[in-house]
Structures are given as structure tokens and as C-alpha cells.
Design a protein around this motif. Structure first.
Motif, PDB file in Angstrom:
ATOM      1  N   ALA A 365       0.802  -1.227   0.000  1.00 41.00           N
ATOM      2  CA  ALA A 365       0.000   0.000   0.000  1.00 41.00           C
ATOM      3  C   ALA A 365       0.837   1.280   0.000  1.00 41.00           C
ATOM      4  CB  ALA A 365      -0.966  -0.013   1.184  1.00 41.00           C
ATOM      5  N   PRO A 366       1.916   1.383   0.770  1.00 46.89           N
ATOM      6  CA  PRO A 366       2.692   2.632   0.763  1.00 46.89           C
ATOM      7  C   PRO A 366       3.288   2.990  -0.597  1.00 46.89           C
ATOM      8  CG  PRO A 366       3.213   1.340   2.715  1.00 46.89           C
ATOM      9  CD  PRO A 366       2.379   0.468   1.835  1.00 46.89           C
ATOM     10  N   VAL A 368       1.750   2.795  -3.414  1.00 43.28           N
ATOM     11  CA  VAL A 368       0.688   3.557  -4.082  1.00 43.28           C
ATOM     12  C   VAL A 368       0.652   4.977  -3.532  1.00 43.28           C
ATOM     13  CG1 VAL A 368      -1.762   3.610  -4.682  1.00 43.28           C
ATOM     14  CG2 VAL A 368      -0.615   1.413  -4.336  1.00 43.28           C
ATOM     15  N   THR A 369       0.793   5.090  -2.226  1.00 39.49           N
ATOM     16  CA  THR A 369       0.797   6.411  -1.586  1.00 39.49           C
ATOM     17  C   THR A 369       1.937   7.276  -2.125  1.00 39.49           C
ATOM     18  OG1 THR A 369      -0.106   5.416   0.431  1.00 39.49           O
ATOM     19  CG2 THR A 369       0.856   7.614   0.624  1.00 39.49           C
ATOM     20  N   ILE A 370       3.124   6.691  -2.213  1.00 36.88           N
ATOM     21  CA  ILE A 370       4.278   7.434  -2.726  1.00 36.88           C
ATOM     22  C   ILE A 370       4.054   7.847  -4.174  1.00 36.88           C
ATOM     23  CG2 ILE A 370       6.734   7.260  -3.315  1.00 36.88           C
ATOM     24  CD1 ILE A 370       6.997   5.327  -0.903  1.00 36.88           C
ATOM     25  N   GLY A 371       3.518   6.923  -4.978  1.00 42.07           N
ATOM     26  CA  GLY A 371       3.292   7.218  -6.386  1.00 42.07           C
ATOM     27  C   GLY A 371       2.365   8.401  -6.600  1.00 42.07           C
ATOM     28  N   TYR A 372       1.240   8.404  -5.898  1.00 42.73           N
ATOM     29  CA  TYR A 372       0.299   9.513  -6.076  1.00 42.73           C
ATOM     30  C   TYR A 372       0.806  10.803  -5.439  1.00 42.73           C
ATOM     31  CZ  TYR A 372      -3.144   6.652  -8.368  1.00 42.73           C
ATOM     32  OH  TYR A 372      -3.786   5.851  -9.285  1.00 42.73           O
ATOM     33  N   SER A 373       1.626  10.683  -4.415  1.00 36.26           N
ATOM     34  CA  SER A 373       2.255  11.879  -3.850  1.00 36.26           C
ATOM     35  C   SER A 373       3.163  12.538  -4.882  1.00 36.26           C
ATOM     36  CB  SER A 373       3.061  11.515  -2.599  1.00 36.26           C
ATOM     37  OG  SER A 373       2.222  11.000  -1.576  1.00 36.26           O
ATOM     38  N   LEU A 374       3.867  11.724  -5.649  1.00 35.60           N
ATOM     39  CA  LEU A 374       4.735  12.259  -6.706  1.00 35.60           C
ATOM     40  C   LEU A 374       3.924  12.918  -7.811  1.00 35.60           C
ATOM     41  CD1 LEU A 374       7.378   9.380  -7.033  1.00 35.60           C
ATOM     42  CD2 LEU A 374       7.693  11.620  -5.964  1.00 35.60           C
ATOM     43  N   TYR A 375       2.791  12.314  -8.166  1.00 33.29           N
ATOM     44  CA  TYR A 375       1.936  12.909  -9.195  1.00 33.29           C
ATOM     45  C   TYR A 375       1.424  14.280  -8.765  1.00 33.29           C
ATOM     46  CZ  TYR A 375       1.527   9.011 -12.474  1.00 33.29           C
ATOM     47  OH  TYR A 375       1.777   8.060 -13.423  1.00 33.29           O
ATOM     48  N   ILE A 376       1.090  14.395  -7.482  1.00 32.20           N
ATOM     49  CA  ILE A 376       0.549  15.652  -6.969  1.00 32.20           C
ATOM     50  C   ILE A 376       1.640  16.720  -6.871  1.00 32.20           C
ATOM     51  CG2 ILE A 376      -0.413  16.760  -4.908  1.00 32.20           C
ATOM     52  CD1 ILE A 376      -1.982  14.171  -4.429  1.00 32.20           C
ATOM     53  N   GLY A 394       2.676  -1.094  -6.263  1.00 33.83           N
ATOM     54  CA  GLY A 394       1.849  -1.248  -5.073  1.00 33.83           C
ATOM     55  C   GLY A 394       0.439  -1.734  -5.315  1.00 33.83           C
ATOM     56  N   SER A 395      -0.139  -1.426  -6.466  1.00 33.69           N
ATOM     57  CA  SER A 395      -1.579  -1.650  -6.637  1.00 33.69           C
ATOM     58  C   SER A 395      -1.952  -3.013  -7.202  1.00 33.69           C
ATOM     59  CB  SER A 395      -2.170  -0.553  -7.533  1.00 33.69           C
ATOM     60  OG  SER A 395      -1.606  -0.592  -8.836  1.00 33.69           O
ATOM     61  N   PHE A 396      -1.185  -3.546  -8.135  1.00 36.35           N
ATOM     62  CA  PHE A 396      -1.616  -4.750  -8.834  1.00 36.35           C
ATOM     63  C   PHE A 396      -1.654  -5.990  -7.942  1.00 36.35           C
ATOM     64  CE2 PHE A 396      -0.264  -2.424 -12.766  1.00 36.35           C
ATOM     65  CZ  PHE A 396      -1.521  -2.407 -13.354  1.00 36.35           C
ATOM     66  N   ALA A 397      -0.830  -6.040  -6.896  1.00 32.39           N
ATOM     67  CA  ALA A 397      -0.767  -7.225  -6.041  1.00 32.39           C
ATOM     68  C   ALA A 397      -2.051  -7.447  -5.248  1.00 32.39           C
ATOM     69  CB  ALA A 397       0.414  -7.098  -5.077  1.00 32.39           C
ATOM     70  N   PHE A 398      -2.828  -6.407  -5.036  1.00 26.02           N
ATOM     71  CA  PHE A 398      -4.009  -6.516  -4.173  1.00 26.02           C
ATOM     72  C   PHE A 398      -5.083  -7.438  -4.740  1.00 26.02           C
ATOM     73  CE2 PHE A 398      -2.182  -3.154  -1.787  1.00 26.02           C
ATOM     74  CZ  PHE A 398      -2.841  -3.104  -0.573  1.00 26.02           C
ATOM     75  N   GLY A 399      -5.186  -7.559  -6.059  1.00 33.46           N
ATOM     76  CA  GLY A 399      -6.251  -8.370  -6.646  1.00 33.46           C
ATOM     77  C   GLY A 399      -6.224  -9.798  -6.152  1.00 33.46           C
ATOM     78  N   ALA A 400      -5.071 -10.448  -6.225  1.00 32.06           N
ATOM     79  CA  ALA A 400      -4.944 -11.836  -5.778  1.00 32.06           C
ATOM     80  C   ALA A 400      -5.030 -11.940  -4.266  1.00 32.06           C
ATOM     81  CB  ALA A 400      -3.626 -12.418  -6.275  1.00 32.06           C
ATOM     82  N   LEU A 401      -4.372 -11.019  -3.560  1.00 31.71           N
ATOM     83  CA  LEU A 401      -4.314 -11.114  -2.099  1.00 31.71           C
ATOM     84  C   LEU A 401      -5.668 -10.894  -1.446  1.00 31.71           C
ATOM     85  CD1 LEU A 401      -0.948  -9.198  -1.537  1.00 31.71           C
ATOM     86  CD2 LEU A 401      -1.322 -11.670  -1.395  1.00 31.71           C
ATOM     87  N   ALA A 455      -5.633   9.434  -1.006  1.00 31.51           N
ATOM     88  CA  ALA A 455      -6.415   9.157   0.204  1.00 31.51           C
ATOM     89  C   ALA A 455      -6.855   7.695   0.245  1.00 31.51           C
ATOM     90  CB  ALA A 455      -7.633  10.081   0.247  1.00 31.51           C
ATOM     91  N   GLY A 456      -7.238   7.161  -0.917  1.00 33.51           N
ATOM     92  CA  GLY A 456      -7.662   5.766  -0.977  1.00 33.51           C
ATOM     93  C   GLY A 456      -6.561   4.804  -0.584  1.00 33.51           C
ATOM     94  N   SER A 457      -5.322   5.097  -0.956  1.00 35.80           N
ATOM     95  CA  SER A 457      -4.211   4.215  -0.590  1.00 35.80           C
ATOM     96  C   SER A 457      -4.004   4.187   0.924  1.00 35.80           C
ATOM     97  CB  SER A 457      -2.932   4.672  -1.291  1.00 35.80           C
ATOM     98  OG  SER A 457      -2.488   5.930  -0.808  1.00 35.80           O
ATOM     99  N   VAL A 458      -4.238   5.314   1.587  1.00 35.85           N
ATOM    100  CA  VAL A 458      -4.133   5.363   3.050  1.00 35.85           C
ATOM    101  C   VAL A 458      -5.247   4.543   3.687  1.00 35.85           C
ATOM    102  CG1 VAL A 458      -4.170   6.871   5.067  1.00 35.85           C
ATOM    103  CG2 VAL A 458      -2.993   7.609   2.982  1.00 35.85           C
ATOM    104  N   VAL A 459      -6.464   4.654   3.133  1.00 32.70           N
ATOM    105  CA  VAL A 459      -7.597   3.870   3.638  1.00 32.70           C
ATOM    106  C   VAL A 459      -7.297   2.373   3.496  1.00 32.70           C
ATOM    107  CG1 VAL A 459     -10.018   3.276   3.255  1.00 32.70           C
ATOM    108  CG2 VAL A 459      -9.298   5.668   3.178  1.00 32.70           C
ATOM    109  N   MET A 460      -6.734   1.966   2.368  1.00 32.30           N
ATOM    110  CA  MET A 460      -6.373   0.564   2.157  1.00 32.30           C
ATOM    111  C   MET A 460      -5.418   0.070   3.234  1.00 32.30           C
ATOM    112  SD  MET A 460      -5.881   0.925  -1.964  1.00 32.30           S
ATOM    113  CE  MET A 460      -4.597  -0.316  -2.032  1.00 32.30           C
TER     114      MET A 460
END
Length: 509
Positions: A365-366, A368-376, A394-401, A455-460
Motif C-alpha cells: 500500500a505505501p 501507491v501512496t508514494i506514487g500519487y504523492s509524486l503525481y501531486i 503497489g496496486s496490482f498485487a491486491f487483486g490476488a491477495l 487518500a484511498g491508498s491510506v484507507v487501504m
């Protein structure tokens, strides 16, 4: 070496029931006492050989279905930059609406179609829906106006509604809980792989100016749709509905496959039960199912936004590299997907070896947080391209898990079908939301969409850590006898419907 695990027929008494003796009579299985409990002891070598057979026979077919279904779903992003909008007279938010329609039908029909799959068997329904999915993708190549495109995308969503949850449910009939996550990752890796392969395939097809009267973007839908239809037809002959229908297993292996699944269905007398309303409701409303479903919803907002709209789509890569050709833009989307695919397989394999899922979600999850922080924080093209790698990591692994986590925390085939369907239905609600998170008016910075995903990555992260903590506490309470009273004066049928209240059930983190 033998592998020992608690069977579904563990009793508070040391006396084995008839069902205990039936389990012990299976090839490669011995019933052993462990305090006040009975456990099944399975020959680990025989189990490994059986698992390898499933890997070789089932995973390639499942992966091929998912790969091309995802390509057929996401190829609209490739078609967009190749002239789809212009040819269909689209403008403004029309593209977002086109994406949204797919997710409306996908979400509405997903859980009902999962129950249809449970009733009639995934070995029958999945090839049919794969064939239909390919057909609707093919038809997309022949639409003449925006209205027709809307209708076809709606039908595409219905067909897809059966495939993703159905494939996960299908594999849950063959693999144990701790094995399932890695096997799910072996086909869910096709999410980033589809982005990479789809980009390469689209690049090749775009070099073809036309096929007869059909422009290059139409060729993408036609060719990829035909491939998917062929896979659906082949799958009809290669997908046995359950282990006992596998002609390529010996009688002993079929019996062992049955015992493996039955042993983890706490309180159940059979591996595959009939569809029961109470079990379905238990699967839907289990606390673990609902929390994991919300986690996957936020994750899917990112993943679907990645493929269709923003992070790795050709549209946003064009804002980073405005002078590149269309074909080079397609190729630029490939490397982050490759990295994402590697992480999916790595986390899936580690979850299999360590029997943990929440741990790797907390680790991912972190990123994803770092990635979107860079975009912003930056408009520098190199920084934003690096951010794409972070988000993919960070994001693609969540589907299987997440899917494996939900499947591991219910106690019957019916409940598992419902739990998987619920999680993926919530995930596609996230897909629906994602179609409105990155609007044309917000480009090229897309601050609202990037902030929402941050924000969604933090919620995750918070929900994953919270559920993990809760499950550990629940297991401790069960060990201390909190739920023992649920077995008092219960019939065999009532015990089967206890679900997670059964004192012998333990949450799998």
C-alpha cells in the motif's frame, strides 16, 4: 514428510464420528488424535504431485481466459488514441460515460452470475461467458455510432461479470486456502501483463492502416475478440468442473483432492455443497468479506484508472511524452506493467510460502501512496513516469491477495462463491468510480483524481492493518473457548451452518 492440518470434523470429544472414519479411509490420509481434537495427516509428497498436476492443467487455461478478457476490456484505451472518439462523434465526457456503462452492468450482474456459476458449475459457465465476451468485443469493431458503442459495452460488462469472480471461485475448488493466493496471482498477473501485451499487440495492429473498410482501431477489437472467442471454445474441453470430474487424475488423486478441500471446510461434510441461502448470506456479510471488499474497491479505483484513464494509459503517457508517435506511446506503457506483473507473482508466491496475505498488502500500500504523492507534487515528466512504476508496484498485487483473503475466511463452497463475488463486486464499484476520477477538464495535472487515489491508498493500509489485528484477536478468543457453546445440542446440519461461529474455525490472515 507428512503435513498435518485441522480437519473439518474436529470434535470436542476424542471419539471419531463416522465422517472421521470416512476421511481417514481415503488414500494418503491418516486420522490422528491431537489432544481433544482429530486431525487429518496427508502425505505431503502425494499432495505436491497433485498440486503440480493442477498447476499444469488448469492455470494456463485460466490465465489465457483472463488475459484476453482483460485485454478486450482495456483495449478501448488503445482505440481511443487511434481515432475511436473522432469516428464515433464523441466529445466532452462521452468517453467517461462509455467506460461507466461497462461497470454498471459488470457490477449489477456480478453477484447473481456468481451464484449461477455456483449452481451450474464454473467448468460449464466460464467457457460460455468467455465466448460471449469475445463476441461482444468483436462486435465493438463494427459499431457505427456512439449509441451502438454504449450498447455493446453494456453487454460486455454482463459477460465480464461472470468471468473474474468465476475464475477465482473455480480455482478455490482445487486449491487449499494457503495455495490459492499464489494461483490467483498466476492469472491475475495478466492484469499488468494485459497492459503490456495489449500495448504491444495494439502497436502491431496500428501499423495496419485498415482491414478492408475497417480502420486500425476497429482492427484492435476484431482481432482480439476473435482470439478470445477461440479461447472460450477451447476452454469448454479443458476445464473440468471439479476434481472428481478430472479424467487425468487417478482414483486415489481424486479422493485426495476431495479430502484436501473438505478438511478446510470447517463443519462441512462435503467439499462442494448444494447452493444454500444461509451459507450465501454468511459469505456476503462476513466481517472479513465486507472489510476486504472495501479495500479492494479502493484498490480497483487505482487499478482501473491505471488501465483506462490515467496512470499508465496512452492518454497520460502522451502528456509526459507529447512528441512521441502513437506507436511509441503504446510501447511506453509497457515497462511499468512488467514491473507490476513481477510484484504480483512475487507477493503471491510469498503468501503461499508464508501463509500470510495481510502482511504483503501492508507492504504494498505505501508504494501507491508514494506514487500519487509524486503525481501531486511534480509535473516533471521523468518524476511522473517514475510515479507510474510506484503505483503499478503497489496496486496490482491486491487483486490476488484480497480475493484469497476473503476466500480463506469462510467455511463452505456456497459461502466462498458469495464472498468472492461480493469482494469483486465492490471492486468493480471502484472501477465505476474510477471512470469519474480523472476528467478531461482536470488535465494535465489531474489533481482531484490523484488526491482521491492518494487518500484511498491510506484507507487501504488502515483497513488492512485493522482487519489483521481483529482476526488475530478473534482467533485468540476462540482458542480460549469463547465459541464452544455454539456446538452444544446442535445437529449435524446445524453445525454445517454455523460458519465462522464454529469454535474450530480460525481466521486466516
Amino acid at each position: 514428510m507428512d503435513r498435518t492440518f485441522s480437519s473439518d470434523i474436529e470434535k470436542t470429544s476424542e471419539k471419531a464420528s463416522i465422517h472421521d472414519l470416512e476421511l481417514a479411509a481415503q488414500p494418503g490420509v491418516v486420522l490422528a488424535a491431537s489432544g481433544a481434537r482429530h486431525v487429518a495427516v496427508i502425505d505431503e509428497a502425494a499432495e505436491a504431485r497433485l498440486r503440480r498436476k493442477f498447476d499444469v492443467r488448469l492455470l494456463p487455461v485460466v490465465a489465457a481466459i483472463y488475459l484476453f478478457c482483460f485485454i478486450d476490456r482495456a483495449n478501448i484505451g488503445n482505440a481511443k488514441i487511434a481515432g475511436l472518439e473522432k469516428d464515433l462523434g464523441m466529445s466532452g465526457l462521452d468517453y467517461n460515460v462509455l467506460l461507466c456503462v461497462f461497470y454498471i452492468s459488470y457490477t449489477v450482474f456480478e453477484l447473481p452470475l456468481q451464484l449461477v456459476t455456483k449452481k451450474f458449475g464454473p467448468g460449464k459457465t466460464l467457457p460460455i461467458f468467455t465466448l460471449l465476451f469475445g463476441l461482444f468485443s468483436l462486435v465493438m469493431g463494427f459499431v457505427k455510432n456512439y449509441g451502438q458503442a454504449i450498447g455493446v459495452r453494456f453487454l460486455l460488462g454482463i459477460a465480464e461479470g461472470a468471468i473474474f469472480p468465476g475464475l477465482a471461485f473455480y480455482l478455490s475448488r482445487f486449491y487449499r486456502k494457503d495455495e490459492l493466493g499464489f494461483r490467483l496471482s498466476c492469472y491475475l498477473v495478466c492484469t499488468p501483463a494485459a497492459g503490456a501485451f495489449g500495448g504491444l499487440l495494439a502497436s502491431g495492429l496500428l501499423k495496419i492502416d485498415s482491414i478492408g473498410p475497417y480502420r486500425s482501431w476497429r482492427c484492435i477489437f476484431i482481432v482480439e475478440g476473435l482470439i478470445t472467442m477461440a479461447i472460450g471454445l477451447i476452454a469448454w474441453f479443458l476445464m473440468p468442473d471439479r476434481p472428481e470430474a478430472c479424467k487425468w487424475l487417478t482414483d486415489e488423486e481424486r479422493a485426495l483432492a476431495e479430502v484436501r478441500i473438505k478438511s478446510e471446510n470447517v463443519g462441512q461434510s462435503q467439499a462442494i455443497d448444494t447452493l444454500r441461502k444461509k451459507a450465501v448470506l454468511q459469505g456476503i456479510f462476513a466481517p472479513s468479506t465486507l472489510v476486504v471488499a472495501v479495500i479492494f474497491m479502493f484498490n480497483n479505483i487505482t487499478v482501473q484508472g491505471v488501465g483506462f484513464l490515467y496512470v499508465l494509459s496512452p492518454t497520460i503517457v502522451k502528456t509526459i511524452y507529447p512528441n512521441e508517435t502513437t506507436i511509441n506511446l503504446q510501447l511506453r506503457t509497457v515497462p511499468p506493467y512488467v514491473v507490476g506483473a513481477f510484484v504480483v507473482l512475487l507477493t503471491g508466491y510469498l503468501s503461499f510460502k508464508t501463509r500470510k496475505r495481510a502482511l504483503y498488502m501492508v507492504v504494498c500500500a505505501p508504494f501507491v501512496t508514494i506514487g500519487y504523492s509524486l503525481y501531486i507534487s511534480s509535473m516533471d515528466p521523468q518524476v511522473r513516469y517514475a510515479a507510474a512504476f510506484m503505483v503499478a508496484t503497489g496496486s496490482f498485487a491486491f487483486g490476488a491477495l484480497t480475493t484469497a483473503w476473503a476466500a480463506a475466511n469462510v467455511t463452505s463452497d456456497s459461502a466462498r462463491a458469495a464472498a468472492i463475488g461480493t469482494v469483486i463486486m465492490f471492486g468493480n464499484c471502484g472501477g465505476l468510480i474510477s471512470t469519474w476520477t480523472f476528467l478531461p477538464k482536470d488535465g494535465p495535472r489531474y489533481l482531484p483524481g490523484n488526491s482521491f487515489n492518494l487518500a484511498g491508498s491510506v484507507v487501504m493500509l488502515v483497513l488492512t492493518a485493522g482487519l489483521w489485528t481483529w482476526q488475530v484477536r478473534e482467533n485468540r478468543a476462540k482458542e480460549n473457548g469463547r465459541d464452544d457453546h455454539y456446538l452444544v445440542s446442535k445437529t449435524e446440519e446445524e453445525i454445517q451452518l454455523l460458519g465462522t461461529k464454529n469454535p474450530h474455525f480460525r481466521y486466516s490472515v
